[in-house]
Design a protein around this motif. Structure first.
Motif, mmCIF file in Angstrom:
data_model
loop_
_atom_site.group_PDB
_atom_site.id
_atom_site.type_symbol
_atom_site.label_atom_id
_atom_site.label_comp_id
_atom_site.label_asym_id
_atom_site.label_seq_id
_atom_site.Cartn_x
_atom_site.Cartn_y
_atom_site.Cartn_z
ATOM 1 N N VAL A 9 0.849 -1.190 0.000
ATOM 2 C CA VAL A 9 0.000 0.000 0.000
ATOM 3 C C VAL A 9 0.887 1.242 0.000
ATOM 4 O O VAL A 9 1.826 1.352 0.790
ATOM 5 C CB VAL A 9 -0.951 0.008 1.221
ATOM 6 C CG1 VAL A 9 -1.853 1.231 1.194
ATOM 7 C CG2 VAL A 9 -1.781 -1.275 1.257
ATOM 8 N N CYS A 13 -0.785 7.855 -1.168
ATOM 9 C CA CYS A 13 -2.147 7.927 -1.721
ATOM 10 C C CYS A 13 -3.025 6.742 -1.312
ATOM 11 O O CYS A 13 -4.198 6.687 -1.678
ATOM 12 C CB CYS A 13 -2.084 8.038 -3.241
ATOM 13 S SG CYS A 13 -1.533 6.535 -4.103
ATOM 14 N N ASP A 14 -2.476 5.781 -0.562
ATOM 15 C CA ASP A 14 -3.204 4.618 -0.047
ATOM 16 C C ASP A 14 -3.676 3.653 -1.134
ATOM 17 O O ASP A 14 -4.540 2.812 -0.889
ATOM 18 C CB ASP A 14 -4.388 5.033 0.833
ATOM 19 C CG ASP A 14 -3.980 5.884 2.015
ATOM 20 O OD1 ASP A 14 -2.860 5.682 2.530
ATOM 21 O OD2 ASP A 14 -4.773 6.760 2.432
ATOM 22 N N LYS A 15 -3.102 3.732 -2.325
ATOM 23 C CA LYS A 15 -3.439 2.787 -3.397
ATOM 24 C C LYS A 15 -2.599 1.520 -3.228
ATOM 25 O O LYS A 15 -1.458 1.574 -2.795
ATOM 26 C CB LYS A 15 -3.163 3.387 -4.774
ATOM 27 C CG LYS A 15 -3.958 4.633 -5.079
ATOM 28 C CD LYS A 15 -5.408 4.331 -5.264
ATOM 29 C CE LYS A 15 -6.148 5.594 -5.664
ATOM 30 N NZ LYS A 15 -7.551 5.534 -5.477
ATOM 31 N N LEU A 45 -0.574 6.790 10.328
ATOM 32 C CA LEU A 45 -1.893 6.269 9.983
ATOM 33 C C LEU A 45 -2.991 7.142 10.572
ATOM 34 O O LEU A 45 -2.784 7.846 11.557
ATOM 35 C CB LEU A 45 -2.056 4.840 10.504
ATOM 36 C CG LEU A 45 -1.171 3.784 9.865
ATOM 37 C CD1 LEU A 45 -1.377 2.437 10.553
ATOM 38 C CD2 LEU A 45 -1.451 3.673 8.377
ATOM 39 N N SER A 46 -4.183 7.024 9.971
ATOM 40 C CA SER A 46 -5.366 7.709 10.478
ATOM 41 C C SER A 46 -6.476 6.675 10.615
ATOM 42 O O SER A 46 -6.322 5.521 10.180
ATOM 43 C CB SER A 46 -5.793 8.813 9.496
ATOM 44 O OG SER A 46 -6.263 8.232 8.285
ATOM 45 N N GLN A 48 -9.024 6.680 8.861
ATOM 46 C CA GLN A 48 -9.504 6.433 7.509
ATOM 47 C C GLN A 48 -8.645 5.424 6.743
ATOM 48 O O GLN A 48 -9.156 4.657 5.937
ATOM 49 C CB GLN A 48 -9.559 7.744 6.703
ATOM 50 C CG GLN A 48 -10.610 8.726 7.187
ATOM 51 C CD GLN A 48 -10.205 9.448 8.473
ATOM 52 O OE1 GLN A 48 -9.037 9.694 8.718
ATOM 53 N NE2 GLN A 48 -11.189 9.755 9.304
ATOM 54 N N ASN A 49 -7.329 5.431 6.948
ATOM 55 C CA ASN A 49 -6.477 4.546 6.145
ATOM 56 C C ASN A 49 -5.907 3.352 6.930
ATOM 57 O O ASN A 49 -5.200 2.532 6.363
ATOM 58 C CB ASN A 49 -5.347 5.326 5.465
ATOM 59 C CG ASN A 49 -4.313 5.880 6.423
ATOM 60 O OD1 ASN A 49 -4.334 5.634 7.621
ATOM 61 N ND2 ASN A 49 -3.398 6.649 5.871
ATOM 62 N N THR A 52 -6.870 -0.120 5.439
ATOM 63 C CA THR A 52 -6.234 -0.355 4.139
ATOM 64 C C THR A 52 -4.792 -0.805 4.325
ATOM 65 O O THR A 52 -4.354 -1.798 3.734
ATOM 66 C CB THR A 52 -6.280 0.913 3.264
ATOM 67 O OG1 THR A 52 -7.636 1.284 3.067
ATOM 68 C CG2 THR A 52 -5.603 0.692 1.921
ATOM 69 N N HIS A 53 -4.047 -0.096 5.158
ATOM 70 C CA HIS A 53 -2.627 -0.411 5.328
ATOM 71 C C HIS A 53 -2.404 -1.720 6.085
ATOM 72 O O HIS A 53 -1.499 -2.484 5.742
ATOM 73 C CB HIS A 53 -1.897 0.748 6.012
ATOM 74 C CG HIS A 53 -1.613 1.859 5.064
ATOM 75 N ND1 HIS A 53 -0.492 1.897 4.277
ATOM 76 C CD2 HIS A 53 -2.328 2.959 4.751
ATOM 77 C CE1 HIS A 53 -0.515 2.980 3.524
ATOM 78 N NE2 HIS A 53 -1.627 3.643 3.792
#
Length: 146
Positions: A9, A13-15, A45-46, A48-49, A52-53
């Motif tokens: 990741v 941009c968290d893609k 990190l937050s 929101q992400n 994902t990570h």
């Protein structure tokens, strides 16, 4: 997915990127935003992400749950940064401020800080509470299969 390709990741941009395993340690850039996949700083990190990570990466992700008012957290921060440099391409090092982003801290029942949690593919592999120096972090990661 082939064992030769790993999901990584992007810290900018968290893609999710597919990176050949043989090229993980040499760095590389995100296919979407073109920024480095392994920046100099530990990933912040937050809420929101976080998922994902910790959930979409094929590499282990070591998260330091901390707060700005925590003395031991402040003492451990430079040790965590130093340890991160030695694990580039093998383990993603990240920090989550529990005061600013209480959701993940509550989800993982963080009771004391600093607490380190090692994740792989969304699963918690290991947990350690209390400040550690660089050598202890390295040894702990090795003892947990990294």
């Amino acid at each position: 997915m082939s064992d030769d390709l790993k999901h990584v990741v992007c810290p900018h941009c968290d893609k999710v990127n597919r990176v050949p395993a043989a090229r993980l340690e040499s760095g590389g850039n995100c296919g979407a935003c073109k920024q480095p996949l392994w920046p100099e700083k530990v990933l912040e990190l937050s809420g929101q992400n976080f998922a994902t990570h910790t959930g979409r990466s094929d590499l282990p992700v070591l998260v330091d749950f901390w707060a700005s008012w925590c003395g031991p957290c402040k003492m451990m921060a430079p040790q965590f940064e130093q340890a991160a440099r030695g694990w580039q391409g093998k383990v993603r090092f990240a920090k989550l401020n529990t005061e600013e982003h209480p959701g993940p801290a509550g989800q993982y029942s963080i009771r004391s800080i600093p607490t380190l949690i090692l994740f792989r593919n969304g699963r918690e592999l290991a947990r350690q509470s209390g400040a550690m120096n660089q050598g202890q972090i390295n040894q702990w990661l090795q003892s947990n299969g990294c």
